[in-house]
Design a protein around this motif. Structure first.
Motif, PDB file in Angstrom:
ATOM      1  N   ASP A   1     -22.946 -28.740 -23.299  1.00 50.93           N
ATOM      2  CA  ASP A   1     -22.965 -29.490 -22.044  1.00 50.93           C
ATOM      3  C   ASP A   1     -22.890 -30.980 -22.342  1.00 50.93           C
ATOM      4  O   ASP A   1     -23.498 -31.471 -23.294  1.00 50.93           O
ATOM      5  N   ASN A   2     -22.133 -31.689 -21.504  1.00 47.78           N
ATOM      6  CA  ASN A   2     -22.156 -33.161 -21.494  1.00 47.78           C
ATOM      7  C   ASN A   2     -21.919 -33.780 -22.874  1.00 47.78           C
ATOM      8  O   ASN A   2     -22.705 -34.589 -23.353  1.00 47.78           O
TER       9      ASN A   2
ATOM     10  N   GLU B   1     -27.843 -36.660 -12.027  1.00 50.55           N
ATOM     11  CA  GLU B   1     -27.340 -36.200 -13.308  1.00 50.55           C
ATOM     12  C   GLU B   1     -26.572 -34.900 -13.103  1.00 50.55           C
ATOM     13  O   GLU B   1     -27.100 -33.917 -12.610  1.00 50.55           O
TER      14      GLU B   1
ATOM     15  N   LYS C   1     -20.193 -32.413 -11.763  1.00 51.36           N
ATOM     16  CA  LYS C   1     -20.393 -31.088 -12.327  1.00 51.36           C
ATOM     17  C   LYS C   1     -19.016 -30.486 -12.547  1.00 51.36           C
ATOM     18  O   LYS C   1     -18.111 -30.699 -11.746  1.00 51.36           O
TER      19      LYS C   1
ATOM     20  N   LYS D   1     -23.505 -32.037 -14.704  1.00 51.56           N
ATOM     21  CA  LYS D   1     -23.372 -31.214 -15.895  1.00 51.56           C
ATOM     22  C   LYS D   1     -21.902 -30.859 -16.072  1.00 51.56           C
ATOM     23  O   LYS D   1     -21.300 -30.222 -15.213  1.00 51.56           O
TER      24      LYS D   1
ATOM     25  N   LYS E   1     -19.582 -28.762 -18.465  1.00 50.03           N
ATOM     26  CA  LYS E   1     -19.588 -27.751 -19.514  1.00 50.03           C
ATOM     27  C   LYS E   1     -18.258 -27.806 -20.270  1.00 50.03           C
ATOM     28  O   LYS E   1     -17.195 -27.746 -19.658  1.00 50.03           O
TER      29      LYS E   1
END
Length: 677
Positions: free
Chosen positions: A333-334, A319, A347, A321, A323
């Protein structure tokens, strides 16, 4: 200026409970809203300077100061932006939801670009009342002759407003915190929230704890070259310099970075810049594989950096992230409306000022424009990966184990991504070389045409059957695959000896991905290497020999069922080319997939055996141990050898259950003891 009193212009008496309880999901978000307002005030002043309506004093530095006072339980936000006149306070503060930012844009729409104006709804200021029972505003406008204004409100319902004493241009907002919000006057808690929401706001943010003592001067060593008449007592270093101790006062540093890496052009950024930014934002000690720098001005403004982290092991969290920012203001986030689901494995940061945010800036209005942004991000990622495959194939292969779960997940979740990437998916084969699916199938066809005479014969037989009126199922190209190199090592050896290739599909995502590949191309099928015995691994047999094998099958089936006490056991007898192989277990692809599905969904607690025989025991008629069982059906140790042959086959297929493993070890010791007699 005489004191004026009145009530705020609120359309509904319930508006404030809504703002406090519902509009913002996180109460700490008031930091973001008030600091954003300060950034807007400074941005407006800069634009007034650009269009010639205001001249910024020489040497003035724009900044936002945040002051905490734990003793007084207050928070103060100070900016040196445009400030407000009394009329503007009435318009922008006393009328809820009248946006000063929007009004400014409307007034200067032909002269100023709106990209860097953050606020749009005029509700951000009132987030202060989520944590404060009293709020004061002291402000002085940039306009010549403007008088300072003081405004105060208890609980956000009634206000008092009059002339203030602020001497410097800008706005000062002071929050008197509620009892349950005292935490925000703590220095460390306040810094934590500022870092969360304001790390990259476009104006420097300075912090001061009003209860702290002045920081002492700090001694620092400054090296200078040794010259004549230099300090005699100073220590001379090996490189000919003197370490001279001076006292330098430690200057304040902003808490944020007003010029984050994504705001720069990719040509201005070095590899170390990208890595350092990754460490700073995501606190990840592992370096990213590579990154994509998004930089788009048309048809919408979007900038950002997407990092591909290492996710090669199943035990790592996959998983990521992403931003999301708007004008360098953190949103969330997400956010799935903007970020395609499969990209959540990455990310990164994305800044899009054009996003249609709702009034709380925490979510998005769902419209076609957001979908276009999402599609653009998907396209850029696919372009980067396909470009790497074409131009940097070596790097692409080096990163593949890490990229594979991400790309396959993207293909499963996004049709457009799958369409762009379908020709650039590679597979590691038994020789540990990377091949595409077409390359694998082409090599298999060459093998079939030149060496696989048994399968050629089978095709001839099928043709005869079809001409005799029997329906022929359309032949599919088979792709053999491995899910566990260690567990399936015996099968791998047999495949290599037979000159047949297979590909490794060892990640959890590979099973649904295989299904998708089969559905998108009906001419191929995937089969695990332990699903059946390939014809090239067996010796050709005459009709008479086949009849003899059938007789042996009946005899061996009876012996193994009796020894193993498995009435449902299915046995096949073959002449394998490798006489050292005594027994093997096969499980048809269809049965195994059904079992996997049942395990995944736990279908009503049903036993897989309820669907009939699941595994087939293959016995090699060319092996001496199998021949012993055949010739000594009722001998003393026949049952023990049958059990051992079955367990040996099972171990090469999948792990034995604990109880079965214990018996296998005891039996192995017993067999070894017999050999020593």
């Amino acid at each position: 200026m005489s004191m004026e009193q009145g009530n705020l212009s609120i359309n509904s008496e319930n508006i404030f409970p809504i703002i406090k309880k519902w509009l913002y999901s996180d109460h700490d978000i008031f930091f973001r809203e008030l600091i954003s307002n300060g950034c807007d005030a400074i941005t407006k002043l800069k634009k007034l300077n650009i269009i010639g309506e205001f001249s910024i004093p020489e040497g003035e530095e724009f900044k936002i100061n945040v002051l905490v006072n734990a003793e007084e339980k207050t928070l103060t936000f100070i900016d040196n932006g445009v400030g407000m006149t009394a009329d503007e306070v009435k318009e922008y503060i006393n009328q809820i939801a009248f946006s000063g930012a929007q009004d400014f844009l409307n007034k200067y729409k032909d002269k100023a670009n709106e990209d860097q104006i953050i606020g749009h709804f005029g509700l951000g200021f009132y987030s202060a009342f989520m944590v404060a029972h009293k709020v004061t505003i002291d402000t002085l406008s940039w306009q010549e002759g403007a008088k300072p204004v003081h405004w105060v409100s208890e609980e956000g319902i009634n206000f008092q407003m009059g002339e203030g004493d602020k001497a410097e241009r800008g706005t000062k907002i002071t929050l008197y915190l509620n009892e349950d919000s005292y935490e925000f006057s703590n220095e460390y808690r306040a810094k934590e929230v500022i870092e969360k929401y304001c790390s990259f706001m476009p104006v420097p943010i300075f912090f001061k704890n009003e209860n702290a003592t002045e920081e002492p001067e700090e001694e620092t060593e400054v090296e200078s070259e040794v010259m004549e008449d230099s300090i005699v007592d100073a220590e001379v270093t090996e490189d000919g310099k003197v370490a001279e101790t001076k006292k330098e006062k430690k200057g304040p540093k902003p808490l944020n970075n007003p010029e984050p890496l994504w705001t720069k052009h990719p040509n201005e950024c070095t590899e170390e810049d990208y890595k350092e930014f990754y460490r700073q934002v995501f606190h990840d000690y592992k370096e990213p594989l590579f990154w994509i720098h998004l930089n788009m001005d048309y048809p919408f403004n979007l900038k950002g950096i997407l990092y591909f982290p290492k996710i090669n092991t199943e035990y790592d969290s996959v998983e990521g992230k992403i931003k999301l920012y708007s004008n360098q203001v953190f949103i969330a986030d997400n956010i799935k409306e903007v970020i395609p689901e499969f990209l959540m494995l990455l990310k990164g940061v994305i800044d899009c000022p054009d996003l249609p945010l709702n009034v709380s800036r925490s979510a998005l209005q769902n419209d076609g424009f957001v979908k276009k942004i999402s599609d653009y991000i998907t396209k850029k990622v696919a372009d980067k990966l396909s470009g790497m495959y074409k131009v940097e194939r070596e790097n692409y292969e080096k990163y593949w184990d890490d990229l594979s779960p991400f790309i396959k997940y993207g293909c499963l979740k996004d049709d457009k991504f799958r369409e762009k990437m379908k020709d650039f998916i590679i597979f590691k084969n038994l020789e540990k070389k990377y091949v595409t699916l077409p390359e694998y199938l082409e090599a298999a066809k060459r093998l079939n045409g030149e060496e696989n005479t048994e399968e050629v014969k089978a095709e001839v037989e099928e043709t005869k059957s079809e001409s005799a009126g029997e329906p022929k199922e359309e032949k599919k190209d088979t792709v053999y695959y491995v899910t566990d190199e260690q567990q399936q090592s015996q099968y791998i050896k047999m495949f290599k000896d037979a000159g047949i290739d297979a590909v490794f599909m060892t990640h959890n995502i590979d099973q649904p991905f295989i299904t998708q590949l089969e559905q998108s191309d009906e001419k191929i099928r995937f089969q695990r290497i332990d699903a059946d015995i390939n014809a090239t691994m067996t010796e050709s047999s005459s009709e008479e020999e086949n009849k003899e094998l059938d007789k042996k099958k009946d005899s061996l089936t009876e012996a193994f069922k009796k020894a193993l006490k498995k009435e449902m056991l299915e046995v096949k007898v073959m002449k394998l080319k490798d006489a050292k192989v005594s027994s093997m277990i096969t499980l048809s692809e269809e049965s195994r997939r059904m079992q996997d599905m049942m395990k995944m969904y736990n279908m009503y607690g049903m036993d897989p055996s309820a669907f009939g025989p699941t595994e087939t025991l293959i016995l090699n008629a060319n092996n001496q141990l199998v021949q012993y069982v055949l010739d000594n059906n009722s001998a003393e140790h026949t049952d023990m050898i049958c059990e051992q042959l079955y367990d040996l086959a099972f171990i090469a297929h999948k792990p034995l259950a604990p109880e079965a493993m214990t018996k296998f070890i005891e039996r192995s010791n017993e067999i070894l003891m017999l050999l020593t007699k």
